[in-house]
Design a protein around this motif. Structure first.
Motif, PDB file in Angstrom:
ATOM      1  N   MET A  14      28.246 121.375 -47.652  1.00  0.00           N
ATOM      2  CA  MET A  14      27.396 122.123 -48.581  1.00  0.00           C
ATOM      3  C   MET A  14      27.043 123.492 -48.029  1.00  0.00           C
ATOM      4  SD  MET A  14      23.850 119.982 -47.873  1.00  0.00           S
ATOM      5  CE  MET A  14      23.210 120.320 -49.470  1.00  0.00           C
ATOM      6  N   THR A  15      26.484 124.317 -48.890  1.00  0.00           N
ATOM      7  CA  THR A  15      25.891 125.593 -48.494  1.00  0.00           C
ATOM      8  C   THR A  15      24.429 125.564 -48.913  1.00  0.00           C
ATOM      9  OG1 THR A  15      26.307 126.707 -50.602  1.00  0.00           O
ATOM     10  CG2 THR A  15      28.102 126.771 -48.964  1.00  0.00           C
ATOM     11  N   LYS A  16      23.686 126.544 -48.476  1.00  0.00           N
ATOM     12  CA  LYS A  16      22.278 126.620 -48.896  1.00  0.00           C
ATOM     13  C   LYS A  16      22.161 126.802 -50.408  1.00  0.00           C
ATOM     14  CE  LYS A  16      20.430 128.277 -44.534  1.00  0.00           C
ATOM     15  NZ  LYS A  16      19.723 129.357 -43.834  1.00  0.00           N
ATOM     16  N   ASP A  17      23.179 127.392 -51.017  1.00  0.00           N
ATOM     17  CA  ASP A  17      23.164 127.579 -52.469  1.00  0.00           C
ATOM     18  C   ASP A  17      23.361 126.277 -53.231  1.00  0.00           C
ATOM     19  OD1 ASP A  17      22.708 130.325 -52.305  1.00  0.00           O
ATOM     20  OD2 ASP A  17      24.854 130.766 -52.171  1.00  0.00           O
ATOM     21  N   MET A  18      23.627 125.200 -52.510  1.00  0.00           N
ATOM     22  CA  MET A  18      23.829 123.900 -53.141  1.00  0.00           C
ATOM     23  C   MET A  18      22.585 123.024 -52.998  1.00  0.00           C
ATOM     24  SD  MET A  18      27.797 123.471 -51.978  1.00  0.00           S
ATOM     25  CE  MET A  18      28.189 121.974 -52.874  1.00  0.00           C
ATOM     26  N   ILE A  19      21.445 123.675 -52.841  1.00  0.00           N
ATOM     27  CA  ILE A  19      20.158 122.995 -52.744  1.00  0.00           C
ATOM     28  C   ILE A  19      19.284 123.479 -53.899  1.00  0.00           C
ATOM     29  CG2 ILE A  19      18.044 122.757 -51.383  1.00  0.00           C
ATOM     30  CD1 ILE A  19      19.820 123.139 -48.862  1.00  0.00           C
ATOM     31  N   ILE A  20      18.754 122.538 -54.651  1.00  0.00           N
ATOM     32  CA  ILE A  20      17.841 122.841 -55.756  1.00  0.00           C
ATOM     33  C   ILE A  20      16.455 122.364 -55.345  1.00  0.00           C
ATOM     34  CG2 ILE A  20      17.279 122.411 -58.174  1.00  0.00           C
ATOM     35  CD1 ILE A  20      20.264 121.780 -58.615  1.00  0.00           C
ATOM     36  N   LEU A  21      15.504 123.279 -55.341  1.00  0.00           N
ATOM     37  CA  LEU A  21      14.150 122.944 -54.891  1.00  0.00           C
ATOM     38  C   LEU A  21      13.314 122.216 -55.935  1.00  0.00           C
ATOM     39  CD1 LEU A  21      13.087 126.191 -53.008  1.00  0.00           C
ATOM     40  CD2 LEU A  21      13.688 123.981 -52.016  1.00  0.00           C
ATOM     41  N   ASP A  22      13.539 122.511 -57.211  1.00  0.00           N
ATOM     42  CA  ASP A  22      12.666 121.980 -58.250  1.00  0.00           C
ATOM     43  C   ASP A  22      13.490 121.601 -59.473  1.00  0.00           C
ATOM     44  OD1 ASP A  22      10.419 121.205 -59.608  1.00  0.00           O
ATOM     45  OD2 ASP A  22       9.722 123.232 -60.030  1.00  0.00           O
ATOM     46  N   LEU A  23      14.214 120.487 -59.364  1.00  0.00           N
ATOM     47  CA  LEU A  23      15.045 120.012 -60.457  1.00  0.00           C
ATOM     48  C   LEU A  23      14.146 119.500 -61.573  1.00  0.00           C
ATOM     49  CD1 LEU A  23      17.960 119.299 -61.409  1.00  0.00           C
ATOM     50  CD2 LEU A  23      17.600 117.059 -60.356  1.00  0.00           C
ATOM     51  N   LYS A  24      14.340 120.044 -62.745  1.00  0.00           N
ATOM     52  CA  LYS A  24      13.584 119.611 -63.906  1.00  0.00           C
ATOM     53  C   LYS A  24      14.566 118.970 -64.874  1.00  0.00           C
ATOM     54  CE  LYS A  24       9.721 122.710 -63.562  1.00  0.00           C
ATOM     55  NZ  LYS A  24       9.097 122.005 -62.503  1.00  0.00           N
ATOM     56  N   ALA A  25      14.539 117.650 -64.916  1.00  0.00           N
ATOM     57  CA  ALA A  25      15.432 116.915 -65.802  1.00  0.00           C
ATOM     58  C   ALA A  25      14.697 115.667 -66.269  1.00  0.00           C
ATOM     59  CB  ALA A  25      16.716 116.543 -65.073  1.00  0.00           C
ATOM     60  N   SER A  26      14.850 115.357 -67.541  1.00  0.00           N
ATOM     61  CA  SER A  26      14.157 114.189 -68.093  1.00  0.00           C
ATOM     62  C   SER A  26      15.026 112.936 -68.071  1.00  0.00           C
ATOM     63  CB  SER A  26      13.712 114.491 -69.533  1.00  0.00           C
ATOM     64  OG  SER A  26      14.831 114.868 -70.321  1.00  0.00           O
ATOM     65  N   SER A  27      16.265 113.076 -67.592  1.00  0.00           N
ATOM     66  CA  SER A  27      17.157 111.911 -67.523  1.00  0.00           C
ATOM     67  C   SER A  27      18.200 112.146 -66.435  1.00  0.00           C
ATOM     68  CB  SER A  27      17.863 111.709 -68.868  1.00  0.00           C
ATOM     69  OG  SER A  27      18.833 112.727 -69.058  1.00  0.00           O
ATOM     70  N   PRO A  28      18.827 111.068 -65.984  1.00  0.00           N
ATOM     71  CA  PRO A  28      19.906 111.236 -65.011  1.00  0.00           C
ATOM     72  C   PRO A  28      21.034 112.125 -65.545  1.00  0.00           C
ATOM     73  CG  PRO A  28      19.242 108.939 -65.097  1.00  0.00           C
ATOM     74  CD  PRO A  28      18.520 109.650 -66.206  1.00  0.00           C
ATOM     75  N   HIS A  29      21.360 111.975 -66.818  1.00  0.00           N
ATOM     76  CA  HIS A  29      22.462 112.757 -67.386  1.00  0.00           C
ATOM     77  C   HIS A  29      22.168 114.255 -67.355  1.00  0.00           C
ATOM     78  CE1 HIS A  29      24.807 109.277 -68.464  1.00  0.00           C
ATOM     79  NE2 HIS A  29      23.709 108.723 -68.956  1.00  0.00           N
ATOM     80  N   LEU A  30      20.934 114.633 -67.686  1.00  0.00           N
ATOM     81  CA  LEU A  30      20.575 116.053 -67.619  1.00  0.00           C
ATOM     82  C   LEU A  30      20.586 116.539 -66.166  1.00  0.00           C
ATOM     83  CD1 LEU A  30      17.710 116.211 -70.272  1.00  0.00           C
ATOM     84  CD2 LEU A  30      20.043 117.101 -70.476  1.00  0.00           C
ATOM     85  N   ALA A  31      20.142 115.685 -65.255  1.00  0.00           N
ATOM     86  CA  ALA A  31      20.171 116.048 -63.832  1.00  0.00           C
ATOM     87  C   ALA A  31      21.612 116.271 -63.375  1.00  0.00           C
ATOM     88  CB  ALA A  31      19.501 114.953 -63.000  1.00  0.00           C
TER      89      ALA A  31
END
Length: 152
Positions: free
Chosen positions: A7-24
């Motif tokens: 991975m790279t640092k750009d492959m880190i999401i600090l605040d994932l906002k998703a209401s379902s696994p599919h959206l995530a």
């Protein structure tokens, strides 16, 4: 071998906002695409969903490790995301998921790399302080530093 080799640092999401696994999954796949690690978002998504249909990849301890093997993945990769609000993911312990490690590997490398990444993660994820440290981290650099301690 370190987890951060995938991975790279750009492959880190600090605040994932998703209401379902599919959206995530869609949001994490977008990261894979922007990093040039997949050739086809739809094929990769299908691989992830097919794996999820076998059994939930939410392993408990507020962690999910969705993973897929497909030729749409160019090189073995991991995207990490924190979801502070939690995502209902049919977790083995019933808790919402707050830490997501999405793994993608090319079909040709599926056996070795896929298992190597899962083994790296599973050894560290049983450590409460490691998981807590990821949840408490507030910057990409802090998370990347913690993830760089995951090694064989």
């Amino acid at each position: 071998m370190k987890l951060t080799d995938y991975m790279t640092k750009d492959m880190i999401i600090l605040d994932l906002k998703a209401s379902s696994p599919h959206l995530a999954l869609h949001q994490l796949i977008d990261v894979m695409e922007s990093e040039g690690r997949i050739t086809n978002k739809s094929d990769y998504y299908k691989a992830l969903v097919n794996r999820e249909a076998q059994s939930s990849t939410a392993i408990g301890f507020e962690v999910a490790i969705p993973h897929g093997k497909t030729d749409a993945v160019i090189l073995p990769s991991v995207v990490f995301a924190k979801a502070p609000e939690g995502i209902e993911w049919e977790s083995l312990d019933g808790d919402p998921v707050k830490l997501v490690f999405m793994i993608g590997v090319p079909e040709a490398a599926a056996g070795n790399e896929h298992l190597r990444i899962l083994a790296l993660l599973s050894r560290r994820l049983i450590d409460d302080s490691f998981r807590d440290g990821l949840k408490e981290a507030v910057t990409v650099d802090e998370i990347y530093a913690q993830l760089s301690t995951v090694e064989a």
